[in-house]
Every structure is written in C-alpha cells, then in structure tokens.
Design a protein around this motif. Structure first.
Motif, PDB file in Angstrom:
ATOM      1  N   UNK A   1       7.237  17.937   7.856  1.00  0.00           N
ATOM      2  CA  UNK A   1       8.162  18.445   6.821  1.00  0.00           C
ATOM      3  C   UNK A   1       7.963  18.387   5.965  1.00  0.00           C
ATOM      4  N   UNK A   2       8.462  18.828   5.021  1.00  0.00           N
ATOM      5  CA  UNK A   2       7.674  20.102   4.140  1.00  0.00           C
ATOM      6  C   UNK A   2       8.618  19.272   2.787  1.00  0.00           C
ATOM      7  N   UNK A   3       8.368  19.015   1.356  1.00  0.00           N
ATOM      8  CA  UNK A   3       9.013  19.228   0.382  1.00  0.00           C
ATOM      9  C   UNK A   3       9.400  18.459   0.141  1.00  0.00           C
ATOM     10  N   UNK A   4       9.137  16.807   1.005  1.00  0.00           N
ATOM     11  CA  UNK A   4      10.149  15.828   0.912  1.00  0.00           C
ATOM     12  C   UNK A   4       8.612  14.359  -0.517  1.00  0.00           C
ATOM     13  N   UNK A   5       9.597  12.933  -0.906  1.00  0.00           N
ATOM     14  CA  UNK A   5       8.908  12.518  -1.574  1.00  0.00           C
ATOM     15  C   UNK A   5       8.898  11.246  -0.786  1.00  0.00           C
ATOM     16  N   UNK A   6       7.892   9.851  -2.417  1.00  0.00           N
ATOM     17  CA  UNK A   6       8.004   9.455  -1.229  1.00  0.00           C
ATOM     18  C   UNK A   6       9.391   7.978  -2.082  1.00  0.00           C
ATOM     19  N   UNK A   7       9.336   6.735  -1.965  1.00  0.00           N
ATOM     20  CA  UNK A   7      10.376   5.501  -2.809  1.00  0.00           C
ATOM     21  C   UNK A   7       9.776   4.263  -1.438  1.00  0.00           C
ATOM     22  N   UNK A   8      10.335   3.427  -2.484  1.00  0.00           N
ATOM     23  CA  UNK A   8       9.773   2.006  -2.012  1.00  0.00           C
ATOM     24  C   UNK A   8       8.520   1.829  -0.918  1.00  0.00           C
ATOM     25  N   UNK A   9       7.061   2.318  -2.081  1.00  0.00           N
ATOM     26  CA  UNK A   9       6.473   2.763  -1.206  1.00  0.00           C
ATOM     27  C   UNK A   9       5.467   0.975  -1.446  1.00  0.00           C
ATOM     28  N   UNK A  10       4.941   0.364  -0.020  1.00  0.00           N
ATOM     29  CA  UNK A  10       3.492  -0.439  -0.125  1.00  0.00           C
ATOM     30  C   UNK A  10       2.391  -0.623   0.370  1.00  0.00           C
ATOM     31  N   UNK A  11       1.692  -1.329  -0.010  1.00  0.00           N
ATOM     32  CA  UNK A  11       0.152  -1.434  -0.339  1.00  0.00           C
ATOM     33  C   UNK A  11      -0.021  -2.333   1.235  1.00  0.00           C
ATOM     34  N   UNK A  12      -0.624  -2.461   2.213  1.00  0.00           N
ATOM     35  CA  UNK A  12      -0.501  -3.151   2.846  1.00  0.00           C
ATOM     36  C   UNK A  12      -2.292  -3.552   3.615  1.00  0.00           C
ATOM     37  N   UNK A  13      -2.321  -4.734   3.291  1.00  0.00           N
ATOM     38  CA  UNK A  13      -3.506  -4.808   3.594  1.00  0.00           C
ATOM     39  C   UNK A  13      -4.913  -4.155   3.373  1.00  0.00           C
TER      40      UNK A  13
ATOM     41  N   UNK B   1      -5.568  -1.405   2.330  1.00  0.00           N
ATOM     42  CA  UNK B   1      -5.508   0.160   3.414  1.00  0.00           C
ATOM     43  C   UNK B   1      -4.901   0.858   3.702  1.00  0.00           C
ATOM     44  N   UNK B   2      -3.382  -0.190   4.083  1.00  0.00           N
ATOM     45  CA  UNK B   2      -2.768   1.464   4.245  1.00  0.00           C
ATOM     46  C   UNK B   2      -1.784   1.508   3.113  1.00  0.00           C
ATOM     47  N   UNK B   3      -0.892   1.813   3.852  1.00  0.00           N
ATOM     48  CA  UNK B   3       1.160   2.321   3.043  1.00  0.00           C
ATOM     49  C   UNK B   3       1.768   2.158   4.421  1.00  0.00           C
ATOM     50  N   UNK B   4       3.107   2.003   3.729  1.00  0.00           N
ATOM     51  CA  UNK B   4       4.403   1.807   4.327  1.00  0.00           C
ATOM     52  C   UNK B   4       5.407   2.197   2.782  1.00  0.00           C
ATOM     53  N   UNK B   5       6.379   3.432   3.309  1.00  0.00           N
ATOM     54  CA  UNK B   5       6.814   4.011   2.222  1.00  0.00           C
ATOM     55  C   UNK B   5       8.115   4.521   3.320  1.00  0.00           C
ATOM     56  N   UNK B   6       9.360   4.735   2.841  1.00  0.00           N
ATOM     57  CA  UNK B   6       9.983   5.886   2.854  1.00  0.00           C
ATOM     58  C   UNK B   6       9.322   7.369   2.193  1.00  0.00           C
TER      59      UNK B   6
ATOM     60  N   UNK C   1       7.191   4.939   6.895  1.00  0.00           N
ATOM     61  CA  UNK C   1       6.289   5.561   7.328  1.00  0.00           C
ATOM     62  C   UNK C   1       5.594   4.912   7.134  1.00  0.00           C
ATOM     63  N   UNK C   2       4.687   5.023   8.257  1.00  0.00           N
ATOM     64  CA  UNK C   2       3.162   3.956   8.277  1.00  0.00           C
ATOM     65  C   UNK C   2       2.227   4.914   8.406  1.00  0.00           C
ATOM     66  N   UNK C   3       0.829   4.886   7.253  1.00  0.00           N
ATOM     67  CA  UNK C   3      -0.004   5.590   7.245  1.00  0.00           C
ATOM     68  C   UNK C   3      -0.979   4.823   7.061  1.00  0.00           C
ATOM     69  N   UNK C   4      -1.893   5.019   8.290  1.00  0.00           N
ATOM     70  CA  UNK C   4      -2.651   3.848   8.187  1.00  0.00           C
ATOM     71  C   UNK C   4      -4.229   4.892   7.406  1.00  0.00           C
ATOM     72  N   UNK C   5      -4.943   3.903   6.533  1.00  0.00           N
ATOM     73  CA  UNK C   5      -6.239   4.235   5.658  1.00  0.00           C
ATOM     74  C   UNK C   5      -5.355   5.413   4.580  1.00  0.00           C
ATOM     75  N   UNK C   6      -3.731   5.091   4.294  1.00  0.00           N
ATOM     76  CA  UNK C   6      -3.974   5.809   2.979  1.00  0.00           C
ATOM     77  C   UNK C   6      -3.834   5.434   1.878  1.00  0.00           C
ATOM     78  N   UNK C   7      -4.254   3.813   1.599  1.00  0.00           N
ATOM     79  CA  UNK C   7      -4.544   3.569   0.170  1.00  0.00           C
ATOM     80  C   UNK C   7      -4.494   4.508  -0.671  1.00  0.00           C
TER      81      UNK C   7
END
Length: 589
Positions: A513-525, A527-532, A544-550
């Motif tokens: 998906x192109x030209x998006x931006x993030x909101x409600x971002x959380x750092x997990x452990x 190392x990882x990120x959870x965001x919309x 979105x769940x992004x493992x290793x993208x902290x």
C-alpha cells in the motif's frame, strides 16, 4: 536488512477479467491466480478443491513396473529387504513412510540410515556391505542413489539388487540398478517432476497397493509424512505436490501419527514431552486442543517440526528420528521426542555460538578490505550445523557464503547463495581444488584437502567478484500487487486463505500500500511495533504488526508518508478475531 522490491507484472488483463467473472472474485484476486497459472474455471476448481483422485498413476513413472515386480518377488520368496535413506528430513520421512508401510505387510524388512560423519551423504560402501553381510537381497534407496553408480555396482557384485527412489537431477549416466524411479530422468514421462524423495517412495507404495489389490485407504494415513517432506525439502507446492500437501496437512491437523503429534506438542513450547508424560490429563487436554485448533501450516513444519527431525542427523544419528516417526504409541513417541528435544537444544547452542564466531571473523576481515563473498574455515566447528550458519551469515552479510570445518582430515563445507546467483556454478570453476562437490544453484556441499582452503578462498572470491551484479547484493521482496486499504476485508481474506498451502511456486501473497501514514503507534517488547495505517481517500485503517521494526518508531510518529509491504493475516485474541497486516518491509519517500 534493506530489501529490493520486485512488484510482479500484471497478468494479461483479458484473462484476468474473464477469470474474475467466471469465479466471481475481484480482479486483484483473479490477477493473483493468473500469475499462478490458474486461468480457467476448471483450473480454479482444481486449485481451490484439491482432489486425491487426480494424483497421477504411479505406473507413468519409468521403471515402476520393474520396481513393483521386484518388490512382490522379494515378498513372495521371503527375501530380506533393506530400506535405505538419507539423514535429512526428506530422507527420514521417506524411510519412515516406506518401512512403516512395508513392515505392516511383511516382517523381513529393516531400515538403514548412514552416519553423517563416518559415511557421508547418500549410499555408502558400509551400507552396501551391511546389506550383503546380513543376508539382504534387495535394497530400496529413498531420497538418494541417483548418482551412486559405484555403490550400485558394488551391490550387484555382492548379489544384492537395487531399487533407487530419488528426486534429484541425475548425472549423465544412471546407476545400473534393477529399477531407477526418478521423475527427473530424461527418459521419464511422469507428468509431475517436482516430487520430494518421500513423494517418490509414496508413489512406489501406491503402485504396489494397486498391483497387489490391497486396500488403498491406508494411503491417506501416510500423507502426514509426505507433507512434512514437501515442506522441509522446499520443493514446489504446485500440481501433485499441492494435492499431497493439502491432504497431508489435513491429516496433521486431525489425526497425526504419534511421532508427529509428539513433535507438534514439543514445538508449541508450552510443555516439554517429559511434563506431558508425567501428567496424563494434561496430555489428553493438549492433544484435544491441538485437534481443535487445526492451525498447522507449511510454515509450522519448516520452522518447528522439520528442525527437530533434522537435529538428530545433524548432531548424532538420524536413526532416532525414524524410530520416533514410526512409533505407534503416543507415550513411546513422547519419550523419544524428549531425546530429540535435547539434541535440538544442543543444535541451537552450536548454531548460535558458531554463528557469533563466524560473524566476528567476517567483521575482522572487513577491516582489511571489502569482500563480495564469504568463505570461512575453523577446524572445530560442528559439521552438522555449518549449513545453518551459512544461512545465518547471509542474513547479516548478504552475499554467497561457504562455511568450512574439518572432518576426517579434510575441509568439508556447506554453501548457500543469494538471489539469482548460481553458487554451484561458481564452485564448479574451482573444481581442480576440490575432491568432491555437489548441489544446485542456491545450496551446495564440498570437500577439499586442508591445505587447499586458502587457494579456494582466493579463487572463489575472484569468481564471485567477476560475476556478482547489483541485483545480487540486496535480498528481493517479491510483491504480488498493490492494494488500496478498503480492499482488505474478510471476503478478500477468506479467498486468500483458500489459496493455501503456501510455499515455493505458490508463495503467500505479499501486497503493498503506497503513500500511507501511521497512527496509534505502540512499541512491543522494545523490538516490535503495533500501529494503524491510514491512506487518503480510504475508510479502512488496518492494524499492522511489525516484528523487529522498533527503530522506525520516531519516523512513523512524524506522520511521514511511506510505502508498506505486508501479508494479510487473521489474529485471534480472547476469542475475538480480526484482520492484521504482517509487515514485511517499509520504505519512506
């Protein structure tokens, strides 16, 4: 590691539109199917509804008649049969399948797995002599033998017949065996060429069952082993393999054999086999939960089941894995699985420690000058894990890699390659320095005299430097198609899910998906990120769940626009399910 995205070309749009209309799916899904060579209603029906009745007749395989005739003769004359297999997952599952079946109808059968360290890969002289000295009149080799010309001649001279069941590419000459079953033979008209070694063994059993008029219903019970071999040996999950893998996974999820049940329970990591043995109620509860979940996929075999089966062959003897796989009782299987778990833990320890040493050696070398390849040697590295270590090094230093260690006063090694670089071809240009080598484009094995290692390192680096191109220097992420966020819903996902099982030839779809931006971002452990993610003009804002993208946290928080590559997955938490995007990569403008 930075990826180079390759977005697949759009399929022929008239074909896409026609298929979209015929099977009532949106053009994005139709495009996915056409790119997988599914172009008509009937092809789509075959793809989405695999049918065991549509697997090929085994007698289409060259020499199948001869193989079955010799097998029947051996049983009729009460001859001893030796089932011989390799020590990897494909080999051990093939032996468990063929021996396990044959042993139910005929008692004069044994199995033999060569010792990785004393006998090496494939058919060994020791194995052939063992057969002759112990009165075996027939050897059936599985997942090996197609290049064992001298060993088969040795067997012939000792009065032992040979049936070769293999799936590797033959050399210029075939072994002089009584029958050679290999769909990759040039003179073999078998319609599907990509069977696993275990799959070829399955076809021989299928042929034997048909020829002898035995009940074919038991064949379904063998498919859990075939599915494990298909997944672990990384063969294409297309055509006949797709049918076998589909029903094999069904078996794994509903009624796996005790040995695989024990490995699955161990792979969950919640309870050790020993704990389950000591608490029968807990064991029953875990087994019922496993059958209720029905969530074992190809990836679970690749990352949880396969490495455990492989472990005993890497560090000790693969006989332990076969004995586990043919176990008839869950309690016996758990006892054997406990031993395999201990060996697998030791394998992980070797893997981690040797990888650290290898990475440090690479970093030390890089201070002198940059390299295009990695060739490392250390005499005390464990031979059983050097292939894994080569892959780990590529994860950090993306280039053709060979890891060598000492074995029987020789330098022996495993090679792994990068996207589209033929490492076998590069090694073959160093053949005058080698005693033996074999493999294919992306993986190979080799052996040389210890004093030849420095010359080999230098020559291999020269060859790689002369051939390496920009496309080889970054890992490739193949993206199937671009999506707008509003396309992501359960109707879309449910059709995606029916495209499984995923693997080579039918990879799990990756979208962007192109030209998006993030909101409600959380750092997990940490190392990882959870965001919309949000996209202009779209109502949907999936999680979105992004493992290793902290490390991307601050950039995402800045509301900077980016392109994102992802897989669509379902997440269930506290009995509530929702769709999530499993992030593969992020690229900022």
């Amino acid at each position: 590691m930075e990826f180079r995205w390759e977005i697949k070309s759009k399929a022929d749009q008239s074909t896409v539109q026609s298929l979209s209309s015929e099977i009532n799916v949106n053009p994005t899904l139709a495009n996915l199917l056409v790119n997988r060579n599914v172009k008509t209603f009937q092809e789509a029906k075959d793809f989405f509804r695999p049918d065991l009745d549509k697997i090929h007749s085994p007698f289409l395989m060259k020499d199948m008649d001869k193989a079955v005739e010799r097998l029947v003769k051996a049983i009729d004359h009460e001859e001893k049969i030796l089932v011989y297999g390799d020590y990897d997952v494909d080999g051990t599952t093939a032996v468990a399948l063929f021996y396990g079946f044959l042993n139910t109808v005929y008692p004069q059968v044994e199995f033999y797995i060569p010792d990785r360290y004393q006998e090496g890969y494939g058919v060994s002289e020791r194995g052939v002599h063992y057969a002759a000295e112990n009165g075996f009149k027939l050897i059936v080799s599985l997942d090996c033998g197609i290049k064992a010309l001298e060993k088969v001649e040795l067997a012939n001279s000792l009065g032992v017949d040979f049936i070769v069941c293999d799936h590797h590419t033959p050399g210029e000459q075939l072994p002089n065996a009584l029958a050679v079953l290999d769909p990759k033979r040039q003179d073999c008209d078998y319609p599907y060429k990509e069977l696993s070694g275990c799959g070829v063994g399955f076809k021989l059993i299928q042929a034997f069952t048909e020829r002898t008029g035995k009940n074919a219903s038991h064949l379904f019970g063998l498919l859990d082993l075939v599915a494990v071999s298909i997944a672990a040996d990384i063969v294409p999950i297309t055509g006949e393999n797709r049918i076998l893998a589909h029903y094999g996974l069904e078996r794994l999820n509903n009624n796996p054999r005790p040995g695989l049940m024990a490995l699955i329970l161990a792979g969950k990591g919640q309870r050790s086999p020993q704990e389950l043995l000591e608490n029968r109620q807990l064991l029953q509860r875990e087994m019922l939960q496993l059958k209720s979940d029905k969530d074992i996929e190809i990836s679970d075999i690749v990352f949880r089941i396969g490495p455990r089966i492989n472990a005993s062959g890497r560090l000790e003897h693969a006989k332990a894995s076969v004995e586990l796989l043919i176990s008839q009782d869950i309690h016996d299987a758990l006892r054997r699985a406990e031993v395999v778990e201990d060996v697998n833990a030791a394998r992980k320890n070797f893997d981690e420690n040797i990888t650290k040493e290898a990475i440090q050696m690479i970093e030390d070398r890089e201070q002198e000058k940059p390299y295009k390849s990695t060739v490392l040697y250390k005499e005390d590295w464990h031979k059983g894990v050097i292939g894994i270590v080569a892959s780990r090094c590529i994860e950090q230093y993306y280039r053709p890699t060979i890891i060598l260690t000492e074995s029987n006063n020789k330098a022996t090694g495993s090679a792994r390659s990068v996207y589209d670089f033929d490492i076998y071809e590069a090694i073959s240009e160093c053949s005058d320095l080698l005693e033996q080598f074999g493999g294919h484009k992306y993986a190979a094995g080799l052996t040389m005299e210890l004093d030849k290692v420095p010359a080999f390192q230098e020559r291999f680096e020269e060859i790689v430097t002369s051939r390496i191109a920009d496309i080889h220097t970054k890992p490739v992420l193949e993206v199937d198609d671009e999506l707008e966020l509003d396309q992501i819903n359960y109707k879309f996902y449910n059709i995606l899910r029916q495209m499984a099982p995923f693997g080579p030839g039918n990879t799990e779809p990756i979208f962007c998906a192109n030209q998006v931006y993030a909101q409600n971002i959380k750092v997990l452990k940490d190392k990882h990120l959870k965001f919309e993610i949000v996209q202009d003009g779209q109502v949907t804002s999936p999680v979105c769940i992004a493992f290793g993208f902290a490390t991307y946290y601050e950039m995402l928080r800045s509301k900077m626009r980016f392109n994102i590559a992802f897989e669509v997955r379902e997440n269930t938490f506290r009995n509530t399910s929702s769709l999530q995007l499993y992030v593969k990569d992020i690229k900022f403008d």
